[in-house]
Design a protein around this motif. Sequence first.
Motif, PDB file in Angstrom:
ATOM      1  N   PRO A  25       0.816  -1.220   0.000  1.00  0.00           N
ATOM      2  CA  PRO A  25       0.000   0.000   0.000  1.00  0.00           C
ATOM      3  C   PRO A  25       0.846   1.265   0.000  1.00  0.00           C
ATOM      4  O   PRO A  25       1.945   1.307   0.534  1.00  0.00           O
ATOM      5  CB  PRO A  25      -0.796  -0.099   1.296  1.00  0.00           C
ATOM      6  N   ARG A  26       0.291   2.296  -0.588  1.00  0.00           N
ATOM      7  CA  ARG A  26       0.937   3.600  -0.625  1.00  0.00           C
ATOM      8  C   ARG A  26       0.403   4.452   0.517  1.00  0.00           C
ATOM      9  O   ARG A  26      -0.713   4.275   0.961  1.00  0.00           O
ATOM     10  CB  ARG A  26       0.642   4.289  -1.947  1.00  0.00           C
ATOM     11  N   LEU A  27       1.199   5.399   0.921  1.00  0.00           N
ATOM     12  CA  LEU A  27       0.801   6.319   1.974  1.00  0.00           C
ATOM     13  C   LEU A  27       0.104   7.519   1.357  1.00  0.00           C
ATOM     14  O   LEU A  27       0.530   8.021   0.332  1.00  0.00           O
ATOM     15  CB  LEU A  27       2.044   6.769   2.743  1.00  0.00           C
ATOM     16  N   MET A  28      -0.992   7.951   1.978  1.00  0.00           N
ATOM     17  CA  MET A  28      -1.708   9.117   1.457  1.00  0.00           C
ATOM     18  C   MET A  28      -1.326  10.344   2.289  1.00  0.00           C
ATOM     19  O   MET A  28      -1.324  10.293   3.512  1.00  0.00           O
ATOM     20  CB  MET A  28      -3.217   8.875   1.502  1.00  0.00           C
ATOM     21  N   PRO A  29      -0.970  11.452   1.649  1.00  0.00           N
ATOM     22  CA  PRO A  29      -0.657  12.666   2.410  1.00  0.00           C
ATOM     23  C   PRO A  29      -1.916  13.208   3.071  1.00  0.00           C
ATOM     24  O   PRO A  29      -3.010  13.154   2.498  1.00  0.00           O
ATOM     25  CB  PRO A  29      -0.122  13.640   1.360  1.00  0.00           C
ATOM     26  N   MET A  30      -1.783  13.709   4.288  1.00  0.00           N
ATOM     27  CA  MET A  30      -2.956  14.192   5.013  1.00  0.00           C
ATOM     28  C   MET A  30      -2.613  15.367   5.911  1.00  0.00           C
ATOM     29  O   MET A  30      -1.461  15.580   6.259  1.00  0.00           O
ATOM     30  CB  MET A  30      -3.578  13.081   5.843  1.00  0.00           C
ATOM     31  N   ASP A  31      -3.650  16.123   6.262  1.00  0.00           N
ATOM     32  CA  ASP A  31      -3.586  17.166   7.275  1.00  0.00           C
ATOM     33  C   ASP A  31      -4.561  16.773   8.369  1.00  0.00           C
ATOM     34  O   ASP A  31      -5.631  16.238   8.086  1.00  0.00           O
ATOM     35  CB  ASP A  31      -4.008  18.526   6.710  1.00  0.00           C
ATOM     36  N   LEU A  32      -4.208  17.069   9.614  1.00  0.00           N
ATOM     37  CA  LEU A  32      -5.085  16.769  10.751  1.00  0.00           C
ATOM     38  C   LEU A  32      -5.031  17.961  11.692  1.00  0.00           C
ATOM     39  O   LEU A  32      -3.953  18.410  12.057  1.00  0.00           O
ATOM     40  CB  LEU A  32      -4.614  15.498  11.470  1.00  0.00           C
ATOM     41  N   TYR A  33      -6.215  18.469  12.053  1.00  0.00           N
ATOM     42  CA  TYR A  33      -6.271  19.599  12.976  1.00  0.00           C
ATOM     43  C   TYR A  33      -7.517  19.509  13.833  1.00  0.00           C
ATOM     44  O   TYR A  33      -8.453  18.781  13.510  1.00  0.00           O
ATOM     45  CB  TYR A  33      -6.225  20.933  12.213  1.00  0.00           C
ATOM     46  N   ARG A  34      -7.496  20.235  14.949  1.00  0.00           N
ATOM     47  CA  ARG A  34      -8.655  20.301  15.836  1.00  0.00           C
ATOM     48  C   ARG A  34      -9.360  21.625  15.614  1.00  0.00           C
ATOM     49  O   ARG A  34      -8.738  22.682  15.592  1.00  0.00           O
ATOM     50  CB  ARG A  34      -8.248  20.166  17.301  1.00  0.00           C
ATOM     51  N   ASP A  35     -10.679  21.543  15.455  1.00  0.00           N
ATOM     52  CA  ASP A  35     -11.515  22.716  15.257  1.00  0.00           C
ATOM     53  C   ASP A  35     -12.655  22.633  16.267  1.00  0.00           C
ATOM     54  O   ASP A  35     -13.659  21.961  16.023  1.00  0.00           O
ATOM     55  CB  ASP A  35     -12.047  22.759  13.823  1.00  0.00           C
ATOM     56  N   GLY A  36     -12.495  23.283  17.407  1.00  0.00           N
ATOM     57  CA  GLY A  36     -13.528  23.252  18.448  1.00  0.00           C
ATOM     58  C   GLY A  36     -13.675  21.873  19.058  1.00  0.00           C
ATOM     59  O   GLY A  36     -12.733  21.326  19.622  1.00  0.00           O
ATOM     60  N   ASP A  37     -14.868  21.287  18.887  1.00  0.00           N
ATOM     61  CA  ASP A  37     -15.182  20.002  19.509  1.00  0.00           C
ATOM     62  C   ASP A  37     -14.986  18.811  18.582  1.00  0.00           C
ATOM     63  O   ASP A  37     -15.568  17.752  18.802  1.00  0.00           O
ATOM     64  CB  ASP A  37     -16.634  20.010  20.011  1.00  0.00           C
ATOM     65  N   HIS A  38     -14.194  18.979  17.533  1.00  0.00           N
ATOM     66  CA  HIS A  38     -13.936  17.847  16.654  1.00  0.00           C
ATOM     67  C   HIS A  38     -12.578  18.011  15.955  1.00  0.00           C
ATOM     68  O   HIS A  38     -12.041  19.099  15.861  1.00  0.00           O
ATOM     69  CB  HIS A  38     -15.057  17.681  15.621  1.00  0.00           C
ATOM     70  N   TYR A  39     -12.051  16.874  15.513  1.00  0.00           N
ATOM     71  CA  TYR A  39     -10.840  16.843  14.710  1.00  0.00           C
ATOM     72  C   TYR A  39     -11.251  16.698  13.255  1.00  0.00           C
ATOM     73  O   TYR A  39     -12.266  16.064  12.945  1.00  0.00           O
ATOM     74  CB  TYR A  39      -9.952  15.655  15.099  1.00  0.00           C
ATOM     75  N   VAL A  40     -10.458  17.265  12.358  1.00  0.00           N
ATOM     76  CA  VAL A  40     -10.721  17.156  10.930  1.00  0.00           C
ATOM     77  C   VAL A  40      -9.476  16.587  10.261  1.00  0.00           C
ATOM     78  O   VAL A  40      -8.374  17.107  10.440  1.00  0.00           O
ATOM     79  CB  VAL A  40     -11.080  18.525  10.312  1.00  0.00           C
ATOM     80  N   LEU A  41      -9.663  15.501   9.510  1.00  0.00           N
ATOM     81  CA  LEU A  41      -8.594  14.864   8.759  1.00  0.00           C
ATOM     82  C   LEU A  41      -8.905  15.068   7.279  1.00  0.00           C
ATOM     83  O   LEU A  41      -9.993  14.719   6.831  1.00  0.00           O
ATOM     84  CB  LEU A  41      -8.550  13.367   9.089  1.00  0.00           C
ATOM     85  N   ASN A  42      -7.979  15.656   6.535  1.00  0.00           N
ATOM     86  CA  ASN A  42      -8.113  15.824   5.087  1.00  0.00           C
ATOM     87  C   ASN A  42      -6.989  15.044   4.429  1.00  0.00           C
ATOM     88  O   ASN A  42      -5.808  15.324   4.676  1.00  0.00           O
ATOM     89  CB  ASN A  42      -8.037  17.295   4.682  1.00  0.00           C
ATOM     90  N   SER A 113     -12.421  13.940   3.467  1.00  0.00           N
ATOM     91  CA  SER A 113     -12.498  14.654   4.748  1.00  0.00           C
ATOM     92  C   SER A 113     -13.195  13.760   5.759  1.00  0.00           C
ATOM     93  O   SER A 113     -14.300  13.281   5.505  1.00  0.00           O
ATOM     94  CB  SER A 113     -13.279  15.959   4.598  1.00  0.00           C
ATOM     95  N   VAL A 114     -12.528  13.545   6.882  1.00  0.00           N
ATOM     96  CA  VAL A 114     -13.089  12.734   7.962  1.00  0.00           C
ATOM     97  C   VAL A 114     -13.210  13.631   9.178  1.00  0.00           C
ATOM     98  O   VAL A 114     -12.231  14.254   9.602  1.00  0.00           O
ATOM     99  CB  VAL A 114     -12.191  11.515   8.278  1.00  0.00           C
ATOM    100  N   VAL A 115     -14.428  13.707   9.734  1.00  0.00           N
ATOM    101  CA  VAL A 115     -14.682  14.523  10.923  1.00  0.00           C
ATOM    102  C   VAL A 115     -14.783  13.566  12.111  1.00  0.00           C
ATOM    103  O   VAL A 115     -15.591  12.639  12.110  1.00  0.00           O
ATOM    104  CB  VAL A 115     -15.972  15.352  10.774  1.00  0.00           C
TER     105      VAL A 115
END
Length: 143
Positions: A25-42, A113-115
């Motif tokens: 498998p290949r690795l997918m580039p991602m960003d992960l941050y917290r926005d208030g009461d949830h994390y967002v993964l792009n 996008s995963v919330v």
Amino acid sequence: MAMFFDPFREMDRVAGQLLDSRQGPRLMPMDLYRDGDHYVLNADLPGIDPGSVDIDVDGQLLTIRAERTPRSQEGVKWLARERNGGTFLRQLNLGAGIDTAAISASYENGVLSVVIPVSEQAKPRKIEVQAGSPAATDVAVET
């Protein structure tokens, strides 16, 4: 005889081996941050069929898998073919304080996008301070 070593050519060769779909498998580039009461993964997944994306939660382990199938065109002569097919994989340990039952995902313009919501128990909260005198207790004294 002089030997010539090109570090960029060597890095390109190693990167090609790491990204070769036949080697796993290949690795997918991602960003992960917290926005208030949830994390967002792009995660960047260009050219992926949204139906091939599989997101699983097993305990506190979040696994994202996606498949890009190569276009096979008979009778063409490829001049450049850098977008090979293959499987993309990313795993994250979510840790405590995540509401795994409420995780949601969407795919738009090649970005997944995963919330990931924070559970109610893990959210910061204020403790109210009571003002006034403490409640007095009646003590009977016998003489």
